[in-house]
Design an enzyme around this catalytic site. Structure first.
Site, short mmCIF file in Angstrom:
data_model
loop_
_atom_site.label_atom_id
_atom_site.label_comp_id
_atom_site.label_asym_id
_atom_site.label_seq_id
_atom_site.Cartn_x
_atom_site.Cartn_y
_atom_site.Cartn_z
N ASP A 65 0.83 -1.20 0.00
CA ASP A 65 0.00 0.00 0.00
C ASP A 65 0.87 1.26 0.00
OD1 ASP A 65 -2.93 0.82 0.50
OD2 ASP A 65 -1.85 1.97 2.04
N GLU A 119 1.49 -0.52 -5.06
CA GLU A 119 0.28 0.30 -5.24
C GLU A 119 0.71 1.77 -5.20
OE1 GLU A 119 -1.68 2.06 -2.54
OE2 GLU A 119 -3.69 2.09 -3.41
#
Lengths: 671, 671
Positions: free
Chosen positions: A391, A420
């Site tokens: 993330d 990401e």
């Protein structure tokens, strides 16, 4: 060139006398500063510019090895036009590799070439034959016992008193060239330094279909959390659609302080579950599981069940903490403190993320923090999780990722990392260069023919193709793209086929197959987003795309052209709403042609142009294109062929090109 | 990443905590493997990709220095789009330089940026102001006495009890930003390693007009050799034409064995002078002068006279020997010997060059050979020759040139080397990369609009522009191009203007101005070539191009846009026989527009397109183009303007663009 090196050169160091010049060895990322990415089984196609003064002929090899080993393997390079030499090697293990090239003057081949020209010109060759005899005798000294005697005898014969024509014939014989070439004099060979690093990962680093799932939404009602056991029960549904990877958002305890309520409002109610990315509570942090989901043993069972079904579980690595994370209490030194002694929450002024504390990666205790974060990944790798979706990696230092990924891979070489990083292009590239296996992309926002062609072409070509592998998600919990909000079912089908056939890895966030398209106003955020509430779904809805997705994933598995990001070519079609492209294997034994109607509202038709000559088809030769999605088979001929796509019935067609094998009576066979 | 480095990284080396990431520093040749070329006084424009995780603001500088010194100088970089930072520095001495960039997180600027956003959002800022006070106090500790007290007082004020708005105004003041920026915390700065090398030469390495002259042809008749004194007498003629460099073919004693006669026939007569490239006789070798030309003192006088007239003498360095060269007797180990003990002559089978022995650069005595060859160049440099035109460098090892050029430059940094490598492109590039200042090119064979546009564009852009500088010769003793054989005077004018305005260095071999165009059949060799016989000329012929050449060279000197190979742009013109291009200085204070009729036989006219907006001209704004060759002045307006070129009168026009300064009554003034 500083002090010592310069002085050595002035002193005429031995290496100066090497005549061969090797330049521009490729593939290489930033000239070798970062590794080239490949997957196990790949053939690495190598090129280098290799030169020598004068007219001598050269020989060259590519040298390659796993970087942890010492012995080079080698394979010959062939000379092409413009002094470019080409060859390659296959990487057959998951670990860091490296390669270089070595080239040398081929004295015997050069002599043979001159002899042949002089012979053709009818020149007297006594002296030349004596020179050749010396070269062959020298090769004999380098040869093994088997070749040595024969070479010595041949040398004697060349220097002997047989007629010149007979000796020239011996000298030019193919067998002599072959035997001498086995024993080259490489004492003055030039080697390109330093070697180029290659990061070899397993196939899933490049090729895979992902499905994102919130286990907590799999419960019986919006009030009751689903569990790992519910997730295990849902694996059949996912496997039936043909996915390879099931990616779970964070599964850890969720903080209570400043928890967000439904639709991201401040001040959650007592039953609001909170965002899974607000990690950490009294029950534990990044190595604990949320009690509502079950136990670590339940999680292990889910991982095992996934493997049994040919699926893999991917976990979310989100290095941030809720205010209730145990680290906040035990390691305040890992966070940025305000002058009043409180810990800063995450901000992007004027926005505030009150439920999240960012970690301070450059705090004075950075070493203990980095080790702890590495250990989080090792903890899950130890539990058989070998794919991490990371993330927001672009909000943590690039060098942290280089170090942490190397650390994890040194113990678990098969771990795949998905970045990401929805951020600026050079940051995405930097993260890819330091080790991320693959990356989210801008695909979500590329809709028109021009946008898709430009962007996918950039990804599919050097330099980007050598260090960044795309994963095309059609949607995510953060992104419900505008085209899906307004385009209805045809848009969902179009985007699915594009993602699945333009990138070797692609992903779907659950609900996509159910055509979920309700967003918050003027936003790409889902209304009633699963990030802040439980959303049980009726997987069996009759309008579901599950069967189409299964068909698309089956096509991906069956067709090797779709397993890589190479071999992509956009092709002409005389309609701006139609996109037409080919995906091919290097051997052209698998040719896929895809045509997509980018307009979800209207029927479009037009003439596509097939580069038949590149596929080995003659202008008058009919060939079959078999629509693997719709099932239709069409007989095409020549370059221009007609297509017609009605978004209501077939927004996209995926053809496999089949060549005619033979014609026998009135039957045509195609393979 | 091998052993030691990898282990250090695992051990969390201090450098890992640097957050800033610097990539793709440019200009660079092959990623810094070879030096970038510049001339003294140049501004080196630098770019780098500079990134950091998150939202912090950065500061960056370029660091630069002569490579032999230790202290870096520095200049700020400015951030542009897409994370590219730009800046530059000026190289002010003729020697090797190097540069790199350093970048760091600007904590104060980041804090100030956040404060301003939060303030605009009306947030409470007590804690933020305390943070700022800490940053300012820390800057005070790094500051000198003059700034320290003021910074300390400002820090106290930020943390004081004045109203928030007043303290925010102080915090955001420009003067505070400026003073804090003087004392940055660079302890965690990232520096790009290793630095990029830059080879800085004198201006003549890039800009110059060359004239090639055989002194022996300057005598009174074809039977009597001209001398250095005759050459000195001819310098006025050359200087009047505006040339900068007078290049002499080899001036050494010429061998008698296998001497070539007129038109390159075997078996010279007793009065045939032989090829000057068959170097060496009883009278001496590469450090002797041919007795017919005079003495070394005569040569010195020629060099001195040239300098007095603003000219430089360039010598030919041809490392090969006639069979009579003293080295053949004294150093047979420097040559390749045949099995019968004789020395091989040069060959390119089936062709034989019986009057020349090639040196064996990789013989076992290579070190003494290389030193001797270096000493040849040092010998002439010592006699004030500082330009060498190197004959066939591509038939000698690339590493020899790298070593020898570095050796000569370490003693005489102002020596300019011209590479006569008419060979494959990558060999030409390699020779440029290892140190040749400039190179002959394929210009001689580029005639059509497409050929010229493609080739010159390739030379004028990275990567080539950063390592290879062209010298466009219109003819050489080896090359009478086809277009000159068939095109008559218009072709001579066209090629002259092209060479002189497309490349900062260009050259003319004597006889060109006299329109000499007789070749051997089906050949680019001159009939009765001066390589093998004396050719006295009548310099005063009325049809001579001498005045045109003088005009062209004057235009070159007067217009800085023609002193560099940058700032070249081909522009549209709606006639395939017309070539139209602009040459500009970076500041656009000198704009030259050239239009050339490539067809020597027919009048052509058409509309050229001037990119007026790039030159700062409005669509309705008239501007003057002044034909510096023909003298005409034309008032143009807008992008499209008409040109008409009759090869009989003006095959080429060279305009200087003049802006209108002001309009006053009915007079227009242009500068």
């Amino acid at each position: 060139m500083n002090g010592a090196g310069a002085r050595l050169e002035r002193d005429l160091a031995p290496g100066l006398v090497r005549r061969v010049w090797v330049e521009h060895l490729r593939p290489a990322v930033d000239g070798g500063r970062h590794p080239v990415k490949r997957v196990v089984g790949d053939r690495v196609e190598v090129e280098a510019d290799i030169l020598v003064d004068g007219h001598d002929l050269l020989a060259a090899v590519v040298l390659y090895r796993p970087a942890a080993t010492t012995d080079w393997r080698e394979a010959a390079l062939e000379r092409g036009a413009n002094d470019v030499w080409r060859g390659g090697f296959t990487v057959d293990s998951v670990e860091p590799w490296e390669f270089t090239v070595e080239a040398w003057v081929d004295e015997f081949a050069s002599w043979r070439d001159e002899l042949s020209k002089k012979h053709a010109a009818g020149q007297e060759l006594a002296s030349e034959l004596l020179e050749g005899a010396e070269l062959v005798a020298a090769a004999a000294e380098r040869a093994d016992a088997r070749d040595r005697d024969w070479l010595r005898r041949t040398a004697d014969a060349l220097a002997g008193d047989a007629p010149q024509d007979a000796r020239v014939a011996d000298a030019l014989s193919a067998v002599l060239a072959e035997v001498v070439a086995r024993w080259p004099d490489r004492s003055l060979a030039t080697r390109f330094e330093p070697p180029i690093p290659v990061d070899v990962e397993r196939e899933r680093a490049r090729f895979g279909a992902w499905y994102e799932l919130f286990p907590r939404s799999l419960g019986p009602s919006p009030e009751v959390s689903g569990t790992f056991r519910d997730a295990a029960d849902t694996l059949g549904y996912v496997a039936d659609m043909g996915f390879d990877v099931v990616y779970l958002p964070p599964i850890h305890p969720i903080g209570r302080t400043n928890r967000k309520g439904a639709n991201n409002v401040l001040g959650a109610g007592p039953n609001d579950p909170g965002s899974p990315w607000a990690i950490g509570a009294a029950e534990g942090g990044h190595t604990a599981v949320h009690p509502d989901l079950g136990t670590l043993e339940d999680f292990d069972a889910l991982v095992a069940e996934a493997r049994r079904r040919g699926l893999e579980i991917a976990l979310d690595i989100a290095f941030q903490c809720s205010p209730d994370h145990p680290w906040v209490r035990d390691h305040p030194e890992w966070f940025r403190q305000r002058p009043d002694g409180t810990i800063k929450y995450a901000e992007n002024p004027p926005k505030k993320y009150q439920d999240i504390h960012a970690l301070d990666f450059t705090c004075s205790a950075w070493r203990s923090l980095w080790r702890e974060l590495r250990d989080v990944m090792l903890f899950w790798a130890e539990r058989e999780v070998r794919i991490f979706r990371v993330d927001n990696p672009h909000t943590k230092p690039i060098r942290f990722w280089r170090w942490a990924i190397a650390e994890v891979r040194s113990r678990y070489p098969d771990v795949v990392f998905l970045s990401e990083a929805f951020t600026r292009p050079k940051m995405m590239h930097a993260l890819a260069k330091v080790g991320f296996s693959q990356s989210y992309t801008y695909f979500t926002w590329r809709n028109t023919k021009r946008e898709l062609t430009d962007y996918v072409t950039e990804l599919a070509r050097p330099p980007v193709r050598d260090f960044m592998r795309p994963n095309f998600f059609v949607n995510t919990p953060d992104i419900l793209p505008e085209v899906l909000q307004i385009g209805g079912r045809p848009a969902f089908v179009c985007r699915l086929v594009l993602a699945a056939t333009l990138a070797a890895s692609y992903g779907v966030y659950s609900g996509f197959e159910l055509l979920e398209d309700e967003a918050l106003p003027n936003s790409e955020e889902y209304r009633d987003s699963e990030k802040y509430q439980l959303r049980p779904r009726d997987w069996g809805r009759p309008d579901s795309l599950r069967e189409l997705i299964a068909a698309v994933n089956a096509i991906r598995r069956d067709n090797p052209a779709l397993h890589s990001n190479d071999g992509l070519r956009f092709l002409p079609v005389d309609n701006g709403q139609l996109l037409f492209y080919a995906r091919t294997t290097p051997e052209l034994d698998n040719v896929i042609l895809v045509v997509v109607n980018l307009d979800p509202h209207h029927l479009h038709h037009g003439f596509v142009e097939v580069p038949i000559e590149d596929f080995g088809l003659g202008p008058g030769e009919p060939y079959q294109v078999h629509d693997l999605l719709g099932g239709g088979r069409y007989l095409w001929q020549g370059r221009r062929n007609y297509v017609r796509l009605d978004p209501a019935s077939s927004p996209a067609q995926v053809y496999r090109l089949r060549r005619r094998l033979r014609t026998e009576r009135n039957f045509d066979y195609f393979m």
